[in-house]
Scaffold this motif. Structure first.
Motif, PDB file in Angstrom:
ATOM      1  N   THR A  98     -80.262 -53.210  97.646  1.00  0.00           N
ATOM      2  CA  THR A  98     -80.901 -53.053  96.343  1.00  0.00           C
ATOM      3  C   THR A  98     -80.168 -53.794  95.235  1.00  0.00           C
ATOM      4  O   THR A  98     -80.799 -54.388  94.343  1.00  0.00           O
ATOM      5  CB  THR A  98     -80.995 -51.559  95.974  1.00  0.00           C
ATOM      6  OG1 THR A  98     -81.596 -50.840  97.055  1.00  0.00           O
ATOM      7  CG2 THR A  98     -81.833 -51.361  94.717  1.00  0.00           C
ATOM      8  N   PHE A  99     -78.842 -53.775  95.274  1.00  0.00           N
ATOM      9  CA  PHE A  99     -78.035 -54.376  94.202  1.00  0.00           C
ATOM     10  C   PHE A  99     -77.032 -55.358  94.814  1.00  0.00           C
ATOM     11  O   PHE A  99     -75.880 -54.993  95.094  1.00  0.00           O
ATOM     12  CB  PHE A  99     -77.291 -53.294  93.416  1.00  0.00           C
ATOM     13  CG  PHE A  99     -78.193 -52.249  92.811  1.00  0.00           C
ATOM     14  CD1 PHE A  99     -79.095 -52.580  91.811  1.00  0.00           C
ATOM     15  CD2 PHE A  99     -78.135 -50.934  93.243  1.00  0.00           C
ATOM     16  CE1 PHE A  99     -79.924 -51.616  91.250  1.00  0.00           C
ATOM     17  CE2 PHE A  99     -78.953 -49.960  92.687  1.00  0.00           C
ATOM     18  CZ  PHE A  99     -79.856 -50.312  91.687  1.00  0.00           C
ATOM     19  N   ARG A 143     -75.228 -57.609  93.644  1.00  0.00           N
ATOM     20  CA  ARG A 143     -74.027 -57.922  92.865  1.00  0.00           C
ATOM     21  C   ARG A 143     -73.060 -56.739  92.817  1.00  0.00           C
ATOM     22  O   ARG A 143     -72.007 -56.826  92.211  1.00  0.00           O
ATOM     23  CB  ARG A 143     -74.424 -58.334  91.441  1.00  0.00           C
ATOM     24  CG  ARG A 143     -75.223 -59.646  91.371  1.00  0.00           C
ATOM     25  CD  ARG A 143     -75.760 -59.901  89.976  1.00  0.00           C
ATOM     26  NE  ARG A 143     -74.701 -59.922  88.990  1.00  0.00           N
ATOM     27  CZ  ARG A 143     -74.831 -59.495  87.733  1.00  0.00           C
ATOM     28  NH1 ARG A 143     -75.980 -58.987  87.331  1.00  0.00           N
ATOM     29  NH2 ARG A 143     -73.821 -59.564  86.892  1.00  0.00           N
ATOM     30  N   ALA A 160     -75.109 -45.961  90.036  1.00  0.00           N
ATOM     31  CA  ALA A 160     -75.917 -46.377  91.185  1.00  0.00           C
ATOM     32  C   ALA A 160     -75.365 -45.776  92.478  1.00  0.00           C
ATOM     33  O   ALA A 160     -76.134 -45.329  93.350  1.00  0.00           O
ATOM     34  CB  ALA A 160     -75.950 -47.902  91.285  1.00  0.00           C
ATOM     35  N   ASP A 163     -77.842 -55.638  82.781  1.00  0.00           N
ATOM     36  CA  ASP A 163     -78.192 -54.250  83.073  1.00  0.00           C
ATOM     37  C   ASP A 163     -78.054 -53.902  84.541  1.00  0.00           C
ATOM     38  O   ASP A 163     -77.920 -52.734  84.902  1.00  0.00           O
ATOM     39  CB  ASP A 163     -79.636 -53.966  82.626  1.00  0.00           C
ATOM     40  CG  ASP A 163     -79.786 -54.064  81.107  1.00  0.00           C
ATOM     41  OD1 ASP A 163     -80.875 -54.405  80.660  1.00  0.00           O
ATOM     42  OD2 ASP A 163     -78.792 -53.788  80.418  1.00  0.00           O
ATOM     43  N   GLU A 164     -78.128 -54.881  85.427  1.00  0.00           N
ATOM     44  CA  GLU A 164     -78.081 -54.604  86.860  1.00  0.00           C
ATOM     45  C   GLU A 164     -76.697 -54.128  87.264  1.00  0.00           C
ATOM     46  O   GLU A 164     -75.678 -54.718  86.874  1.00  0.00           O
ATOM     47  CB  GLU A 164     -78.438 -55.854  87.654  1.00  0.00           C
ATOM     48  CG  GLU A 164     -78.404 -55.653  89.160  1.00  0.00           C
ATOM     49  CD  GLU A 164     -78.665 -56.942  89.916  1.00  0.00           C
ATOM     50  OE1 GLU A 164     -78.145 -57.079  91.026  1.00  0.00           O
ATOM     51  OE2 GLU A 164     -79.378 -57.803  89.373  1.00  0.00           O
ATOM     52  N   PRO A 165     -76.596 -53.035  88.030  1.00  0.00           N
ATOM     53  CA  PRO A 165     -75.285 -52.573  88.499  1.00  0.00           C
ATOM     54  C   PRO A 165     -74.552 -53.689  89.228  1.00  0.00           C
ATOM     55  O   PRO A 165     -75.113 -54.342  90.119  1.00  0.00           O
ATOM     56  CB  PRO A 165     -75.640 -51.429  89.442  1.00  0.00           C
ATOM     57  CG  PRO A 165     -76.954 -50.927  88.936  1.00  0.00           C
ATOM     58  CD  PRO A 165     -77.686 -52.148  88.450  1.00  0.00           C
ATOM     59  N   ALA A 166     -73.306 -53.910  88.843  1.00  0.00           N
ATOM     60  CA  ALA A 166     -72.525 -55.001  89.419  1.00  0.00           C
ATOM     61  C   ALA A 166     -71.057 -54.627  89.398  1.00  0.00           C
ATOM     62  O   ALA A 166     -70.637 -53.684  88.728  1.00  0.00           O
ATOM     63  CB  ALA A 166     -72.770 -56.286  88.635  1.00  0.00           C
TER      64      ALA A 166
END
Length: 300
Positions: free
Chosen positions: A115-116, A118, A280, A86-89
């Motif tokens: 924050t992200f 990846r 994002a 689910d994490e923006p990558a």
């Protein structure tokens, strides 16, 4: 079943125009590209290409598939990103004009990196006249541009997120009159213009001509900092977006008596679902930017 790689080649042909250009772009031989496109015709049972002399061009069916292919490929990218979690990558390629880079993009990218971890970003300076074609071609995933560039309208294949409204101001050396400026009063002045076919070069000429004069152009720069240095030295005057006026230069700015603004937007290709990483980036761009002193930026 349609092959994504061959769809990508067809999409690139629609943008670049020749098989040779596509081959150079993807680092293959022209004969390999031609063979892959022929296989795609067999897979679709549709004539996608037609020969005109020594060149090929897309048939109406080929054009339709090429433009739908971009949405198909974006959808596949979104599925792959979802499978990774689910994490923006992944990589998001951002195109933006000069004054938006330091105001909107650099702060947004800085927040995203914290924050992200990846999520990767790649930033390329792009003026409105080439940012939307780059977006449609898949060379950018998000572009910051303006809806006011009439030579290149935005179509239904794109999603638009409004970021801000930026005033156009007259920029002169310090010590001149104050208050709203009437452009006709500056008909005899030396002018600094952007390099065509940029948005500001087009806009400055139009506004001067609507005010009844042809500007006496003494220099053209593709960099706003060079323009500001030239104006600061008293060698020219210019029309610039408020966001482009860097406070390190001793210049005076005046609003126009007949106000002119540009609407700043972030634009993406229409895709369902949109990649989490692209979402994002859009969320980060929506956060209020830092603006030069004296510039009133109307957000959203």
């Amino acid at each position: 079943m349609l092959n994504p790689w061959r769809l990508r080649l067809l999409s690139r042909l629609d943008v670049l125009g020749t098989v040779r250009a596509v081959a150079k772009d993807v680092n293959l031989s022209a004969s390999t590209v031609s063979h892959q496109l022929a296989v795609l015709e067999t897979e679709t049972r549709t004539r996608l290409l037609e020969r005109t002399g020594r060149r090929v061009r897309l048939t109406p069916a080929g054009q339709k598939l090429a433009r739908q292919a971009r949405a198909i490929l974006d959808h596949l990218d979104a599925i792959e990103a979802e499978l990774r979690g689910d994490e923006p990558a992944g990589l998001v390629r951002i195109g933006a004009f000069q004054s938006a880079i330091h105001t909107f993009v650099v702060p947004a990218v800085t927040r995203l990196a914290a924050t992200f971890p990846r999520l990767e970003t790649e930033l390329v300076e792009r003026e409105p006249h080439d940012s939307v074609p780059a977006l449609r071609a898949g060379d950018s995933d998000v572009v910051i541009t303006t809806t006011d560039f009439s030579d290149l309208p935005l179509g239904p294949d794109l999603d638009i997120v409004r970021l801000a409204t930026d005033p156009i101001v007259l920029v002169t050396a310090p010590g001149g009159p104050r208050g709203p400026a009437v452009l006709a009063d500056y008909a005899a002045e030396p002018w600094a213009l952007d390099v065509p076919p940029s948005y500001m070069a087009h806009l400055t000429l139009r506004l001067c001509r609507e005010s009844g004069f042809e500007p006496r152009v003494v220099c053209r720069f593709s960099n706003y900092l060079m323009t500001l240095q030239h104006v600061e030295a008293g060698l020219s005057i210019a029309l610039l977006p408020g966001l482009a006026v860097d406070q390190r230069y001793r210049v005076a700015t005046r609003p126009l008596a007949t106000p002119v603004t540009r609407t700043i937007v972030a634009v993406t290709r229409r895709a369902s679902p949109r990649r989490a990483a692209v979402n994002a980036v859009l969320d980060a761009l929506r956060q209020p930017p830092a603006v030069p002193a004296g510039v009133e930026l109307h957000l959203g």
